[in-house]
Scaffold this active site. Structure first.
Site, short mmCIF file in Angstrom:
data_model
loop_
_atom_site.label_atom_id
_atom_site.label_comp_id
_atom_site.label_asym_id
_atom_site.label_seq_id
_atom_site.Cartn_x
_atom_site.Cartn_y
_atom_site.Cartn_z
N SER A 74 1.09 -1.24 0.16
CA SER A 74 -0.10 -0.32 -0.09
C SER A 74 0.74 1.07 -0.06
O SER A 74 0.24 2.20 -0.15
CB SER A 74 -0.84 -0.72 0.58
OG SER A 74 -2.13 -1.05 0.33
N LYS A 77 0.59 3.43 -2.89
CA LYS A 77 -1.09 4.17 -3.09
C LYS A 77 -0.51 5.51 -2.99
O LYS A 77 -0.65 6.68 -3.33
CB LYS A 77 -1.71 4.07 -1.69
CG LYS A 77 -2.63 3.11 -1.73
CD LYS A 77 -3.68 2.72 -0.06
CE LYS A 77 -4.97 1.83 -0.63
NZ LYS A 77 -4.23 0.52 -0.52
N SER A 122 -6.17 2.85 4.20
CA SER A 122 -6.21 1.66 3.00
C SER A 122 -6.98 0.84 2.48
O SER A 122 -6.69 -0.69 2.46
CB SER A 122 -4.31 1.17 3.38
OG SER A 122 -3.40 1.02 3.20
N ARG A 250 6.00 -1.21 12.77
CA ARG A 250 6.42 -0.48 11.41
C ARG A 250 6.70 1.09 12.43
O ARG A 250 7.79 1.57 12.76
CB ARG A 250 5.30 -0.33 10.48
CG ARG A 250 5.60 -1.72 10.19
CD ARG A 250 3.91 -2.08 9.18
NE ARG A 250 2.76 -1.32 9.02
CZ ARG A 250 1.50 -1.80 8.74
NH1 ARG A 250 1.95 -2.09 7.29
NH2 ARG A 250 0.86 -1.06 9.25
#
Length: 258
Positions: A74, A77, A122, A250
Site C-alpha cells: 500500500s 498508493k 488504505s 512499523r
C-alpha cells in the site's frame, strides 16, 4: 562444500553491488549496524533508510536488506495517487470513488469514498478502481518516467503492487519520498501538492510527519518524510511481518530510529 559456498558468495556479491549501485549517487553513506538493536528490542527483522536530500546523505540500518526490492504494497498508493491525478483518472483528492460493492476483508473498505479518505485507511478496492481507470500501459509509461523501483507491472492491473512483479527497495523508497517532499518529481505541482496533503500524518514541535504504511507478501512498510524549518528527512522502513498484530511495530520502530 566449496561448490555449495560459491552460489552464496555470488548472492552476497550481488547484494553488495546493489547497495553500492543504489547508494552511488549520494555524497555520503553512513551505515549504522548498532541500530539493529532497535529492531531486536521489538522482536523484528528489517531495515531502515534515512535520506537527507540537502546533504545528499544516506543513513542505513541493515544495508544488504535496504537494497533488496520487495512489493511496495500500500505504499504504492502514494505513486498511484500521483499518477491518477496527473492522468485525470480522478478529478481531485475529494472525488468520490466507488469501491465496487463486493464483500471485503476489512469492513471500513465497504463504502465509496474519496482518495483522501481511502489513503488514510488504505482502502484497497478504491485504489483498484483507480488502477482500472489508469491501465497498465499508462502505468508502464509513468513508472519509467518516475524511475520507480523495477518499473514492472506485469499483466494484472489490480494486483501488481501487492503480488508483484512491481518491487522497490527501501533506499529507492526514501529517495522517491524525498523528491515528492521537495516537489521535484516530473509531475505537475498540483498533483504533488495534493498527494502531500493527503499523506500528512502528524504535526508536533515544528515538525510535520508524512507517511504511508503497507503490508504484502509478509513485508511491512512505513515510508514518508519529516518536514521541518530548513529541510526534509525522508525515510523508509521495512520489516518481516507475519500477522496483523505486528503492524504497530512499523511506526514504533521507525519513530524510535527517527
Amino acid at each position: 562444500m566449496k561448490r555449495a559456498a560459491r552460489p552464496f558468495s555470488l548472492i552476497a556479491s550481488a547484494l553488495l553491488f546493489l547497495v553500492h549501485s543504489f547508494s552511488a549517487q549520494a555524497e555520503e553513506v553512513i551505515e549504522r549496524p548498532d541500530l539493529l538493536e532497535v529492531f531486536q528490542k521489538h522482536h523484528a527483522v528489517g531495515s531502515f533508510v534515512l535520506y537527507d536530500p540537502k546533504k545528499d546523505q544516506l543513513t542505513i540500518v541493515n544495508s544488504k536488506r535496504a537494497a533488496m526490492r520487495y512489493a511496495p504494497a500500500s505504499t504504492f498508493k502514494i505513486t498511484n495517487s500521483l499518477i491518477a491525478l496527473e492522468t485525470k483518472a480522478v478529478k481531485d483528492e475529494n472525488e468520490i470513488i466507488p469501491y465496487g460493492g463486493q464483500p471485503q476483508p476489512v469492513k471500513t473498505w465497504m463504502r465509496d469514498m474519496s482518495m483522501r479518505d481511502a489513503i488514510a485507511i488504505s482502502n484497497v478496492p478504491v485504489y483498484q478502481e483507480l488502477a482500472r481507470r489508469v491501465g497498465l500501459n499508462t502505468y508502464r509509461h509513468w513508472l519509467s518516467k518516475l524511475n520507480y523501483g523495477n518499473q514492472s507491472v506485469g499483466t494484472k492491473v489490480e494486483r501488481f503492487w501487492l503480488d508483484g512483479p512491481l518491487a522497490i527497495s527501501a533506499i529507492e523508497q526514501a529517495r522517491f519520498a524525498a523528491r515528492l517532499a521537495q516537489n521535484k518529481l516530473p509531475l505537475s505541482d498540483r498533483s504533488q501538492r495534493l498527494v502531500r496533503s493527503i499523506l500528512k500524518f502528524d504535526e508536533k514541535d515544528g515538525h510535520t510527519l508524512y507517511v504511508k504504511s503497507g503490508w504484502a507478501q509478509k513485508i511491512g512498510w512505513w515510508v514518508g518524510w519529516v518536514e521541518y524549518t530548513g529541510g526534509v528527512q525522508a525515510f523508509a522502513l521495512n520489516i518481516d511481518m507475519e500477522e496483523t498484530k505486528d503492524a504497530p511495530k512499523r511506526g514504533t520502530i521507525a519513530k524510535a530510529l527517527l
